[in-house]
Design a protein around this motif. Structure first.
Motif, PDB file in Angstrom:
ATOM      1  N   GLY A  40       0.758  -1.180   0.064  1.00 42.30           N
ATOM      2  CA  GLY A  40       0.072   0.164   0.074  1.00 42.30           C
ATOM      3  C   GLY A  40       0.810   1.391  -0.059  1.00 42.30           C
ATOM      4  O   GLY A  40       0.754   2.051  -1.012  1.00 42.30           O
ATOM      5  N   PHE A  41       1.664   1.541   0.964  1.00 40.58           N
ATOM      6  CA  PHE A  41       2.558   2.725   1.071  1.00 40.58           C
ATOM      7  C   PHE A  41       4.007   2.077   1.685  1.00 40.58           C
ATOM      8  O   PHE A  41       4.065   1.008   2.228  1.00 40.58           O
ATOM      9  CB  PHE A  41       2.017   3.555   2.407  1.00 40.58           C
ATOM     10  CG  PHE A  41       0.629   4.285   1.854  1.00 40.58           C
ATOM     11  CD1 PHE A  41       0.635   5.477   1.254  1.00 40.58           C
ATOM     12  CD2 PHE A  41      -0.574   3.602   1.930  1.00 40.58           C
ATOM     13  CE1 PHE A  41      -0.346   6.008   0.811  1.00 40.58           C
ATOM     14  CE2 PHE A  41      -1.830   4.253   1.833  1.00 40.58           C
ATOM     15  CZ  PHE A  41      -1.644   5.522   0.994  1.00 40.58           C
ATOM     16  N   PRO A  42       4.900   2.920   1.321  1.00 43.42           N
ATOM     17  CA  PRO A  42       6.438   2.345   1.544  1.00 43.42           C
ATOM     18  C   PRO A  42       6.486   2.950   3.161  1.00 43.42           C
ATOM     19  O   PRO A  42       7.452   3.729   3.363  1.00 43.42           O
ATOM     20  CB  PRO A  42       7.123   3.146   0.692  1.00 43.42           C
ATOM     21  CG  PRO A  42       6.245   4.474   0.375  1.00 43.42           C
ATOM     22  CD  PRO A  42       5.047   3.927   0.452  1.00 43.42           C
ATOM     23  N   ILE A  43       5.743   2.299   4.134  1.00 45.52           N
ATOM     24  CA  ILE A  43       5.955   2.789   5.506  1.00 45.52           C
ATOM     25  C   ILE A  43       6.474   1.622   6.271  1.00 45.52           C
ATOM     26  O   ILE A  43       6.534   0.471   5.695  1.00 45.52           O
ATOM     27  CB  ILE A  43       4.559   3.201   6.366  1.00 45.52           C
ATOM     28  CG1 ILE A  43       3.595   2.122   6.051  1.00 45.52           C
ATOM     29  CG2 ILE A  43       3.924   4.443   5.540  1.00 45.52           C
ATOM     30  CD1 ILE A  43       2.226   2.210   6.783  1.00 45.52           C
ATOM     31  N   PRO A  44       7.206   1.635   7.343  1.00 46.46           N
ATOM     32  CA  PRO A  44       7.874   0.699   8.132  1.00 46.46           C
ATOM     33  C   PRO A  44       6.984  -0.709   8.218  1.00 46.46           C
ATOM     34  O   PRO A  44       7.458  -1.806   8.331  1.00 46.46           O
ATOM     35  CB  PRO A  44       8.067   1.068   9.322  1.00 46.46           C
ATOM     36  CG  PRO A  44       8.478   2.612   9.129  1.00 46.46           C
ATOM     37  CD  PRO A  44       7.230   2.997   8.042  1.00 46.46           C
ATOM     38  N   ASP A  45       5.573  -0.489   8.458  1.00 53.40           N
ATOM     39  CA  ASP A  45       4.744  -1.583   8.710  1.00 53.40           C
ATOM     40  C   ASP A  45       4.420  -2.536   7.286  1.00 53.40           C
ATOM     41  O   ASP A  45       4.325  -3.595   7.497  1.00 53.40           O
ATOM     42  CB  ASP A  45       3.380  -1.227   9.082  1.00 53.40           C
ATOM     43  CG  ASP A  45       3.466  -0.873  10.518  1.00 53.40           C
ATOM     44  OD1 ASP A  45       4.223  -1.359  11.497  1.00 53.40           O
ATOM     45  OD2 ASP A  45       2.158  -0.264  10.906  1.00 53.40           O
ATOM     46  N   ILE A  46       5.018  -1.843   6.268  1.00 49.38           N
ATOM     47  CA  ILE A  46       5.004  -2.548   4.905  1.00 49.38           C
ATOM     48  C   ILE A  46       6.453  -3.070   4.408  1.00 49.38           C
ATOM     49  O   ILE A  46       6.453  -4.073   3.835  1.00 49.38           O
ATOM     50  CB  ILE A  46       4.319  -1.784   3.838  1.00 49.38           C
ATOM     51  CG1 ILE A  46       2.894  -1.455   4.623  1.00 49.38           C
ATOM     52  CG2 ILE A  46       4.053  -2.465   2.654  1.00 49.38           C
ATOM     53  CD1 ILE A  46       2.115  -2.461   4.836  1.00 49.38           C
ATOM     54  N   VAL A  47       7.338  -1.925   4.521  1.00 45.40           N
ATOM     55  CA  VAL A  47       8.568  -2.324   4.103  1.00 45.40           C
ATOM     56  C   VAL A  47       9.328  -3.436   4.999  1.00 45.40           C
ATOM     57  O   VAL A  47      10.071  -4.243   4.584  1.00 45.40           O
ATOM     58  CB  VAL A  47       9.566  -0.905   4.290  1.00 45.40           C
ATOM     59  CG1 VAL A  47      10.780  -1.267   3.974  1.00 45.40           C
ATOM     60  CG2 VAL A  47       8.948  -0.030   3.561  1.00 45.40           C
ATOM     61  N   GLY A  48       9.040  -3.456   6.394  1.00 43.29           N
ATOM     62  CA  GLY A  48       9.674  -4.427   7.214  1.00 43.29           C
ATOM     63  C   GLY A  48       9.317  -5.740   6.711  1.00 43.29           C
ATOM     64  O   GLY A  48      10.050  -6.878   6.274  1.00 43.29           O
ATOM     65  N   PRO A  49       7.988  -6.229   6.327  1.00 43.80           N
ATOM     66  CA  PRO A  49       7.421  -7.322   6.065  1.00 43.80           C
ATOM     67  C   PRO A  49       7.785  -7.796   4.744  1.00 43.80           C
ATOM     68  O   PRO A  49       8.387  -8.934   4.420  1.00 43.80           O
ATOM     69  CB  PRO A  49       5.872  -7.101   6.078  1.00 43.80           C
ATOM     70  CG  PRO A  49       5.643  -6.459   7.127  1.00 43.80           C
ATOM     71  CD  PRO A  49       6.920  -5.125   6.961  1.00 43.80           C
ATOM     72  N   ALA A  50       8.075  -6.646   3.682  1.00 40.47           N
ATOM     73  CA  ALA A  50       8.513  -7.052   2.348  1.00 40.47           C
ATOM     74  C   ALA A  50      10.083  -7.508   2.524  1.00 40.47           C
ATOM     75  O   ALA A  50      10.498  -8.545   1.954  1.00 40.47           O
ATOM     76  CB  ALA A  50       8.332  -5.866   1.448  1.00 40.47           C
ATOM     77  N   ASN A  51      10.705  -6.917   3.373  1.00 36.97           N
ATOM     78  CA  ASN A  51      12.018  -7.269   3.523  1.00 36.97           C
ATOM     79  C   ASN A  51      12.155  -8.883   4.101  1.00 36.97           C
ATOM     80  O   ASN A  51      12.990  -9.775   3.698  1.00 36.97           O
ATOM     81  CB  ASN A  51      12.912  -6.239   4.527  1.00 36.97           C
ATOM     82  CG  ASN A  51      13.382  -5.446   3.842  1.00 36.97           C
ATOM     83  OD1 ASN A  51      13.626  -5.154   2.640  1.00 36.97           O
ATOM     84  ND2 ASN A  51      13.417  -3.950   4.478  1.00 36.97           N
ATOM     85  N   ALA A  52      11.404  -8.996   5.228  1.00 34.43           N
ATOM     86  CA  ALA A  52      11.092 -10.277   5.688  1.00 34.43           C
ATOM     87  C   ALA A  52      10.931 -11.476   4.743  1.00 34.43           C
ATOM     88  O   ALA A  52      11.082 -12.566   4.587  1.00 34.43           O
ATOM     89  CB  ALA A  52      10.391 -10.366   6.958  1.00 34.43           C
ATOM     90  N   LEU A  53      10.048 -11.059   3.908  1.00 33.54           N
ATOM     91  CA  LEU A  53       9.713 -11.752   2.773  1.00 33.54           C
ATOM     92  C   LEU A  53      10.795 -12.405   2.099  1.00 33.54           C
ATOM     93  O   LEU A  53      10.943 -13.701   1.832  1.00 33.54           O
ATOM     94  CB  LEU A  53       8.570 -11.360   1.845  1.00 33.54           C
ATOM     95  CG  LEU A  53       8.136 -11.962   0.452  1.00 33.54           C
ATOM     96  CD1 LEU A  53       7.036 -13.237   1.218  1.00 33.54           C
ATOM     97  CD2 LEU A  53       7.297 -11.096  -0.394  1.00 33.54           C
ATOM     98  N   LEU A  54      11.700 -11.551   1.580  1.00 34.07           N
ATOM     99  CA  LEU A  54      12.866 -11.896   0.951  1.00 34.07           C
ATOM    100  C   LEU A  54      13.820 -12.789   1.702  1.00 34.07           C
ATOM    101  O   LEU A  54      14.484 -13.544   1.059  1.00 34.07           O
ATOM    102  CB  LEU A  54      13.591 -10.809   0.086  1.00 34.07           C
ATOM    103  CG  LEU A  54      15.002 -10.912  -0.482  1.00 34.07           C
ATOM    104  CD1 LEU A  54      14.571 -11.822  -1.758  1.00 34.07           C
ATOM    105  CD2 LEU A  54      15.327  -9.637  -1.090  1.00 34.07           C
TER     106      LEU A  54
END
Length: 370
Positions: free
Chosen positions: A171-185
């Protein structure tokens, strides 16, 4: 024998009855009259998007339903949908507080500034903010450790991807989204070190058309696993249509991708809503920060796709137990960012403050955080 006038008898009986009633009332008065039933606790919840069959707002609505079923007529609940714009949220929260609501929930990071402003204006009202990071004496926060779920989904993706390329729609490049995206990788790289992840941020929580286009663009780049963190199933639907794997968010989205739904990291907010309400009713509520994950049952993995080999499912189950036990941390080092700078040393762990303020991508991620 003395005769009696029936009218006199009736009057005497009436007076005797009144006397007895008076005595009863006096006794009741001496014993203490029954306490008047307490007025129901007025609760309000503002959703950032419409309530649908699945997704972020749906999971919050299940938490609200749990309040109603748990406390019954001890509470009344007001629900408002589509409160996304900060100006609308400011006015909404102020009106709710002025209208006598004693416990008010905000359900989006974007509700933060309005909640902080209104909480200061109404110090006797209790506020709860999902995804919030600022606390006041009457403003508490609760959040989920999404990254624990995306890490496990990433492990599954790393095992099932043929191209080693994962796509992420946020949705937005905020920590709540960026963190999970990093963890996915990071999860994918734990089983396939060469894995990469391409990201697209929509700058919207609810835009099915834009999300579908973003997923299609990632698939065209060779991504054969697509994960979406928005409030629609568009990403997994696009994955199903293209014959690639899809990872759901907040709710089990398998009905939208019956053959290619790899898994979903789901959210169960029941304990957060019921717990806060109970504390207000009992007079024990205090402002606190709650950040719960797999161990507490706020984050849950939906059933893994039947196509995943049994040994991989066993590995996923084992890793989930390790995360719950604290022996495996998704942000355990060594971790380098996309510029090659070491962010977490070998043997170290990114702390809670670092995770909740993360504004950088891990090595192997592509996309724009600006």
């Amino acid at each position: 024998m003395r005769s009696f006038d029936p009218k006199v008898l009736d009057r005497r009986q009436m007076l005797a009855g009144l006397g007895a009633a008076g005595a009863g009332l006096a006794a009741a008065s001496l014993a203490g009259s029954p306490a008047r039933a307490a007025a129901p606790l007025k609760i309000a919840v503002a959703y950032v998007s419409p309530i649908s069959d699945i997704g972020w707002t749906k999971q919050h609505s299940l938490g609200v339903e749990a309040i109603k079923s748990t406390f019954g007529d001890k509470v009344t609940v007001t629900v408002l949908e589509n409160i996304a714009n900060p100006q609308d949220a400011d006015r909404t929260f102020r009106d709710l507080a002025a209208g006598g609501h004693q416990l008010i929930f905000g359900t989006s990071f974007s509700h933060g500034t309005p909640l902080q402003k209104v909480a200061r204006q109404f110090p006797k009202v209790k506020f709860e903010h999902c995804s919030g990071i600022v606390h006041l004496p009457n403003l508490g926060t609760f959040e989920a450790k999404y990254y624990e779920g995306t890490y496990l989904a990433g492990v599954a993706a790393g095992k099932m991807s043929k191209t080693g390329k994962i796509g992420f729609v946020g949705g937005f490049p905020i920590p709540d989204i960026v963190g999970p995206a990093n963890a996915l990788l990071l999860g994918a790289q734990s089983v396939n070190p060469a894995a990469t992840c391409s990201t697209i941020f929509l700058n919207s929580w609810f835009d099915p058309g834009k999300e579908k286009d973003a997923a299609a663009a990632l698939i065209a780049q060779g991504c054969d696993v697509i994960c979406g963190m928005t409030d629609t199933p568009s990403s997994v639907q696009a994955a199903e249509s293209a014959g690639v794997w899809g990872i759901g968010y907040a709710s089990d989205m398998s009905k939208f991708a019956p053959t290619k739904h790899l898994t979903a990291f789901t959210l169960d907010w029941t304990s957060e809503y019921v717990g806060a309400t109970r504390k207000v009713l009992e007079g024990t509520w205090t402002s606190e920060e709650r950040w719960d994950g797999l161990k507490e049952g706020v984050v849950k993995m939906s059933p893994y796709n039947a196509a995943i080999p049994d040994d991989v499912k066993a590995m996923l189950a084992a890793k989930e137990e390790e995360i719950k036990a604290g022996t495996l941390h998704p942000f355990g080092g060594e971790i380098k960012d996309q510029k090659g700078e070491t962010r977490v040393a070998a043997g170290g762990v990114l702390d809670a403050k670092g995770i909740r303020s993360i504004n950088w991508f891990v090595k192997g991620m592509t996309g724009n955080l600006g």
